[in-house]
Design a protein around this motif. Structure first.
Motif, PDB file in Angstrom:
ATOM      1  N   LYS A  29       0.835  -1.205   0.000  1.00  0.00           N
ATOM      2  CA  LYS A  29       0.000   0.000   0.000  1.00  0.00           C
ATOM      3  C   LYS A  29       0.872   1.258   0.000  1.00  0.00           C
ATOM      4  CE  LYS A  29      -3.864  -2.161   2.392  1.00  0.00           C
ATOM      5  NZ  LYS A  29      -4.611  -2.237   3.664  1.00  0.00           N
ATOM      6  N   TYR A  30       1.956   1.247   0.777  1.00  0.00           N
ATOM      7  CA  TYR A  30       2.851   2.404   0.833  1.00  0.00           C
ATOM      8  C   TYR A  30       3.475   2.663  -0.542  1.00  0.00           C
ATOM      9  CZ  TYR A  30       6.800   5.389   1.805  1.00  0.00           C
ATOM     10  OH  TYR A  30       7.700   6.418   1.766  1.00  0.00           O
ATOM     11  N   LEU A  31       4.007   1.619  -1.167  1.00  0.00           N
ATOM     12  CA  LEU A  31       4.625   1.787  -2.487  1.00  0.00           C
ATOM     13  C   LEU A  31       3.594   2.228  -3.520  1.00  0.00           C
ATOM     14  CD1 LEU A  31       7.045  -1.257  -2.385  1.00  0.00           C
ATOM     15  CD2 LEU A  31       7.693   1.170  -2.373  1.00  0.00           C
ATOM     16  N   ASN A  32       2.373   1.725  -3.399  1.00  0.00           N
ATOM     17  CA  ASN A  32       1.317   2.141  -4.322  1.00  0.00           C
ATOM     18  C   ASN A  32       0.980   3.625  -4.144  1.00  0.00           C
ATOM     19  OD1 ASN A  32      -0.395   0.865  -6.426  1.00  0.00           O
ATOM     20  ND2 ASN A  32      -2.009   1.805  -5.196  1.00  0.00           N
ATOM     21  N   SER A  33       1.013   4.103  -2.900  1.00  0.00           N
ATOM     22  CA  SER A  33       0.766   5.537  -2.666  1.00  0.00           C
ATOM     23  C   SER A  33       1.908   6.377  -3.233  1.00  0.00           C
ATOM     24  CB  SER A  33       0.560   5.824  -1.179  1.00  0.00           C
ATOM     25  OG  SER A  33       1.769   5.732  -0.461  1.00  0.00           O
ATOM     26  N   ARG A  49       8.473   1.137 -12.923  1.00  0.00           N
ATOM     27  CA  ARG A  49       7.417   0.536 -13.736  1.00  0.00           C
ATOM     28  C   ARG A  49       6.244   0.116 -12.862  1.00  0.00           C
ATOM     29  NH1 ARG A  49       9.307  -4.895 -16.429  1.00  0.00           N
ATOM     30  NH2 ARG A  49       7.081  -4.940 -16.749  1.00  0.00           N
ATOM     31  N   MET A  50       5.087   0.034 -13.505  1.00  0.00           N
ATOM     32  CA  MET A  50       3.877  -0.437 -12.831  1.00  0.00           C
ATOM     33  C   MET A  50       4.050  -1.905 -12.462  1.00  0.00           C
ATOM     34  SD  MET A  50       1.350   1.887 -12.833  1.00  0.00           S
ATOM     35  CE  MET A  50      -0.175   0.968 -12.909  1.00  0.00           C
ATOM     36  N   PRO A  51       3.517  -2.325 -11.310  1.00  0.00           N
ATOM     37  CA  PRO A  51       3.586  -3.750 -10.977  1.00  0.00           C
ATOM     38  C   PRO A  51       2.579  -4.551 -11.798  1.00  0.00           C
ATOM     39  CG  PRO A  51       2.447  -2.534  -9.254  1.00  0.00           C
ATOM     40  CD  PRO A  51       2.931  -1.513 -10.249  1.00  0.00           C
ATOM     41  N   ASP A  52       2.977  -5.725 -12.197  1.00  0.00           N
ATOM     42  CA  ASP A  52       2.104  -6.630 -12.947  1.00  0.00           C
ATOM     43  C   ASP A  52       1.145  -7.346 -11.982  1.00  0.00           C
ATOM     44  OD1 ASP A  52       3.494  -5.988 -15.284  1.00  0.00           O
ATOM     45  OD2 ASP A  52       4.844  -7.696 -15.091  1.00  0.00           O
ATOM     46  N   VAL A  53       0.129  -7.957 -12.545  1.00  0.00           N
ATOM     47  CA  VAL A  53      -0.816  -8.750 -11.762  1.00  0.00           C
ATOM     48  C   VAL A  53      -1.242  -9.955 -12.593  1.00  0.00           C
ATOM     49  CG1 VAL A  53      -2.884  -7.528 -12.553  1.00  0.00           C
ATOM     50  CG2 VAL A  53      -2.898  -8.650 -10.314  1.00  0.00           C
ATOM     51  N   THR A  82       3.370  -8.848  -5.130  1.00  0.00           N
ATOM     52  CA  THR A  82       3.505  -7.698  -6.009  1.00  0.00           C
ATOM     53  C   THR A  82       4.995  -7.461  -6.207  1.00  0.00           C
ATOM     54  OG1 THR A  82       1.506  -6.703  -5.093  1.00  0.00           O
ATOM     55  CG2 THR A  82       2.949  -5.263  -6.368  1.00  0.00           C
ATOM     56  N   VAL A  83       5.435  -7.411  -7.461  1.00  0.00           N
ATOM     57  CA  VAL A  83       6.840  -7.143  -7.767  1.00  0.00           C
ATOM     58  C   VAL A  83       6.964  -5.664  -8.114  1.00  0.00           C
ATOM     59  CG1 VAL A  83       8.790  -7.678  -9.271  1.00  0.00           C
ATOM     60  CG2 VAL A  83       7.228  -9.502  -8.551  1.00  0.00           C
ATOM     61  N   TRP A  84       7.739  -4.953  -7.308  1.00  0.00           N
ATOM     62  CA  TRP A  84       7.993  -3.528  -7.508  1.00  0.00           C
ATOM     63  C   TRP A  84       9.390  -3.339  -8.066  1.00  0.00           C
ATOM     64  CZ3 TRP A  84       4.436   0.166  -7.218  1.00  0.00           C
ATOM     65  CH2 TRP A  84       3.261  -0.099  -6.520  1.00  0.00           C
ATOM     66  N   THR A  85       9.526  -2.471  -9.064  1.00  0.00           N
ATOM     67  CA  THR A  85      10.822  -2.144  -9.655  1.00  0.00           C
ATOM     68  C   THR A  85      11.089  -0.662  -9.421  1.00  0.00           C
ATOM     69  OG1 THR A  85      10.459  -3.833 -11.347  1.00  0.00           O
ATOM     70  CG2 THR A  85      12.202  -2.225 -11.757  1.00  0.00           C
ATOM     71  N   LEU A  86      12.128  -0.381  -8.645  1.00  0.00           N
ATOM     72  CA  LEU A  86      12.504   0.982  -8.313  1.00  0.00           C
ATOM     73  C   LEU A  86      13.863   1.292  -8.925  1.00  0.00           C
ATOM     74  CD1 LEU A  86      10.468  -0.025  -6.102  1.00  0.00           C
ATOM     75  CD2 LEU A  86      11.591   1.531  -4.550  1.00  0.00           C
ATOM     76  N   ALA A  87      14.024   2.483  -9.480  1.00  0.00           N
ATOM     77  CA  ALA A  87      15.305   2.913 -10.045  1.00  0.00           C
ATOM     78  C   ALA A  87      15.872   4.012  -9.155  1.00  0.00           C
ATOM     79  CB  ALA A  87      15.115   3.423 -11.469  1.00  0.00           C
TER      80      ALA A  87
END
Length: 149
Positions: free
Chosen positions: A70-74, A118-122, A135-140
């Protein structure tokens, strides 16, 4: 004999210690070279610093719907709403290494200037695939540094 024992690693984003999923829960990758090298006539060597070699990509596997997801989505929503006004992220990964004699060394990667790349896939699966609960999050990050100490 040389031994390395590892465990109780810590992954932090924006001061939050993350609660992660299964498997490779966090991975930092540096895709670019720090220095480019070419060799020319008469074995003359040319070296040029490549600033993009400092860039780091952090991949996180977070349980879908947990507080960190939820935090990363915000953060994603804020970034998409106003990129120039977005407060970039910082983070660190601290890998604890033991030598078998009780001595601990910490391998720390410090990450600065982070955005969600990038947006996380589902996916949906009816055959019991637990990947749908991650949920796979990709941060640069603009800069990554490693310190052994």
């Amino acid at each position: 004999m040389n031994l390395t024992l590892t465990g109780k690693d810590t992954i932090i984003i924006d001061g939050r210690t993350l609660d992660l999923g299964d498997g490779d829960v966090a991975q930092v990758a540096f895709s670019n070279n720090l220095v480019e090298v070419t060799v020319g006539k008469n074995a003359n060597a040319l070296f040029a610093e490549n600033a993009t070699g400092n860039m780091a990509v952090l991949t996180l596997r977070v349980p879908r719907g947990n507080a960190d997801d939820k935090y990363l989505n915000s953060k994603l929503a804020a970034q998409r709403k106003d990129l120039p006004g977005f407060v970039v992220m910082s983070g660190s990964i601290k890998k604890r290494l033991g030598d078998g004699d009780g001595n601990i060394l910490v391998d720390t990667y410090t990450l600065q200037g982070g955005v969600i790349q990038r947006m996380p896939d589902v996916k949906e699966n009816v055959a019991g695939d637990t990947e749908q609960a991650i949920t796979v999050w990709t941060l640069a990050f603009a800069n990554g540094e490693r310190v052994l100490g």
